[in-house]
Design a protein around this motif. Sequence first.
Motif, PDB file in Angstrom:
ATOM      1  N   UNK A  81      -9.113  -3.784  -0.478  1.00 47.73           N
ATOM      2  CA  UNK A  81      -8.510  -2.645   0.221  1.00 47.73           C
ATOM      3  C   UNK A  81      -6.982  -2.714   0.143  1.00 47.73           C
ATOM      4  N   UNK A  82      -6.356  -1.540   0.096  1.00 42.77           N
ATOM      5  CA  UNK A  82      -4.900  -1.494  -0.018  1.00 42.77           C
ATOM      6  C   UNK A  82      -4.314  -0.634   1.092  1.00 42.77           C
ATOM      7  N   UNK A  83      -3.089  -0.989   1.479  1.00 42.58           N
ATOM      8  CA  UNK A  83      -2.303  -0.167   2.391  1.00 42.58           C
ATOM      9  C   UNK A  83      -1.100   0.327   1.603  1.00 42.58           C
ATOM     10  N   UNK A  84      -0.926   1.632   1.553  1.00 43.32           N
ATOM     11  CA  UNK A  84       0.168   2.205   0.777  1.00 43.32           C
ATOM     12  C   UNK A  84       0.726   3.421   1.513  1.00 43.32           C
ATOM     13  N   UNK A  85       1.588   4.148   0.831  1.00 44.98           N
ATOM     14  CA  UNK A  85       2.253   5.317   1.388  1.00 44.98           C
ATOM     15  C   UNK A  85       1.709   6.578   0.733  1.00 44.98           C
ATOM     16  N   UNK A 124      -8.776   1.954   1.829  1.00 49.62           N
ATOM     17  CA  UNK A 124      -7.790   1.166   2.558  1.00 49.62           C
ATOM     18  C   UNK A 124      -7.151   2.070   3.586  1.00 49.62           C
ATOM     19  N   UNK A 125      -5.832   2.209   3.526  1.00 53.12           N
ATOM     20  CA  UNK A 125      -5.128   3.072   4.472  1.00 53.12           C
ATOM     21  C   UNK A 125      -3.860   3.624   3.831  1.00 53.12           C
ATOM     22  N   UNK A 126      -3.501   4.849   4.227  1.00 52.17           N
ATOM     23  CA  UNK A 126      -2.261   5.493   3.797  1.00 52.17           C
ATOM     24  C   UNK A 126      -1.401   5.691   5.040  1.00 52.17           C
ATOM     25  N   UNK A 127      -0.195   5.154   5.022  1.00 48.56           N
ATOM     26  CA  UNK A 127       0.694   5.198   6.181  1.00 48.56           C
ATOM     27  C   UNK A 127       2.006   5.871   5.800  1.00 48.56           C
ATOM     28  N   UNK A 128       2.452   6.812   6.646  1.00 51.10           N
ATOM     29  CA  UNK A 128       3.696   7.514   6.342  1.00 51.10           C
ATOM     30  C   UNK A 128       4.864   7.034   7.207  1.00 51.10           C
ATOM     31  N   UNK A 129       4.666   5.939   7.948  1.00 52.37           N
ATOM     32  CA  UNK A 129       5.772   5.343   8.691  1.00 52.37           C
ATOM     33  C   UNK A 129       5.523   3.844   8.799  1.00 52.37           C
ATOM     34  N   UNK A 130       6.561   3.106   9.125  1.00 50.16           N
ATOM     35  CA  UNK A 130       6.482   1.648   9.104  1.00 50.16           C
ATOM     36  C   UNK A 130       5.545   1.082  10.168  1.00 50.16           C
ATOM     37  N   UNK A 174     -12.694  -3.515   6.977  1.00 52.95           N
ATOM     38  CA  UNK A 174     -12.400  -3.981   5.616  1.00 52.95           C
ATOM     39  C   UNK A 174     -13.521  -3.573   4.655  1.00 52.95           C
ATOM     40  N   UNK A 175     -14.764  -3.833   5.022  1.00 50.08           N
ATOM     41  CA  UNK A 175     -15.897  -3.528   4.150  1.00 50.08           C
ATOM     42  C   UNK A 175     -16.075  -2.022   3.986  1.00 50.08           C
ATOM     43  N   UNK A 176     -15.892  -1.280   5.059  1.00 48.60           N
ATOM     44  CA  UNK A 176     -16.066   0.171   4.996  1.00 48.60           C
ATOM     45  C   UNK A 176     -15.066   0.805   4.034  1.00 48.60           C
ATOM     46  N   UNK A 177     -13.812   0.405   4.114  1.00 44.68           N
ATOM     47  CA  UNK A 177     -12.817   0.997   3.224  1.00 44.68           C
ATOM     48  C   UNK A 177     -12.984   0.508   1.794  1.00 44.68           C
ATOM     49  N   UNK A 178     -13.383  -0.749   1.646  1.00 45.98           N
ATOM     50  CA  UNK A 178     -13.603  -1.288   0.302  1.00 45.98           C
ATOM     51  C   UNK A 178     -14.700  -0.510  -0.431  1.00 45.98           C
TER      52      UNK A 178
END
Length: 428
Positions: free
Chosen positions: A317-321, A336-342, A359-363
């Motif tokens: 899984x990845x966390x990105x913008x 994973x997750x997409x975040x638009x702020x810190x 973790x498993x669900x997003x993977x």
Amino acid sequence: MFRVLIIGYVWPEPRSSAAGSRMMQLIEVFLARNWQITFASAAQLSPHRADLTALGIAEMTVALNCDSFNNQVHQLQPDLVLFDRFFTEEQFGWRVEAVCPNAIRVLDTEDLHSLRHARELQLKQQLAAAPAGSPYYALPPATNASVTDAVQWISHSDTGLRELAAIYRCDLTLMISPVEMELLQQGCGVPASLLHYCPFLLDEPPVAEGSDFAQRQDFLSIGNFRHQPNWDAVLCLKNTLWPAIRAQLPKARLLVYGAYPPPKATALHNPREGFIVAGWVDDAAAAMRAARVCLAPLRFGAGLKGKLIEAMQNGTPSVTTPTGAEGMHGQLPWPGAIADNNADFVNQAVALYSDPGQWQQTRDRAAVLLREVFPRPALTAALQQRLDDLIADINGQRQRNIVGSMLRHHLHKSHQYMSQWIAAKNRG
């Protein structure tokens, strides 16, 4: 036999960059058609470059601003010439046309350089508008501007106008991102006949099983240090994001991988803080499979991100913008997750690292995404058909591309005269 000449800004390095992987994918398409390929570059031979000769591909070293290139191409007589970036076309396009006017000219943008530069400028403008003393690396990612705003930036920049001119001068341009396709067609008015959508061509099976949550440890960040968005992301992690993540996970480590780490990057190495600058890794896929979460806080950029594809393929899984995920998942949920702020980036990273269920669900989303967004057989067939259509009607394509003819007439002259002046100066 159909002859292809690929002119590269650098020799392809599939283990160092997404651009290198992308080039090797295109080469595989050409080889599957039994086309004879020559790869040419003025760059120095690099230690991480692909072994092209093992694939039966001829290598040709060329010189910038030198008539020797004309002689080399005249002897080769290619049927199709692929330029790997717009400035490669600027340097060599007029020379190809001079000695092989019937050769089909194809541009592979890799990503829209002008869009990437526009977003970097936007980030700097956000800093200028922030309260005095605001740390640069604490700024959130550049917001994804509207098509209208992006067009304004591109149309008023030297890079944007040069890149658009190269697109028009070529018979076909390969675009890796649907967002950039929309930008060029709807925003800049580039005819659809000059563009072809061709993202990453990924092999099946799409996702490696890898190890499960309990067997993995550490966060991972990876990217060629010579690419400015990657270096910016490393500095954001070091100065802002990683201290906040480590405050919640005091035993966690972040392994920072990438080709060509400069001294300023290795100077960031601090095991006491869990910030490990590992540099080059021989097997990026194995490193990705060993990590629990991939971090990619890209604040500006363009195109598609190879590191995030590799994370999906290896079940990480990845966390990105929003910029990092742009053009890569359509309407499908991100693996994973997409975040638009810190703050959100930090919270999402900690949650994914700590919660086996999340973790498993997003993977599990990765397999569907890769299969639906990057179906190699369909994408390869579409590219082959587009090239066949172009080969069959190259004269008609050029007659319809009046703007391209005009730009080749005028702009090639300026590049030609400058290059000839440099060549004459070098001869002494």
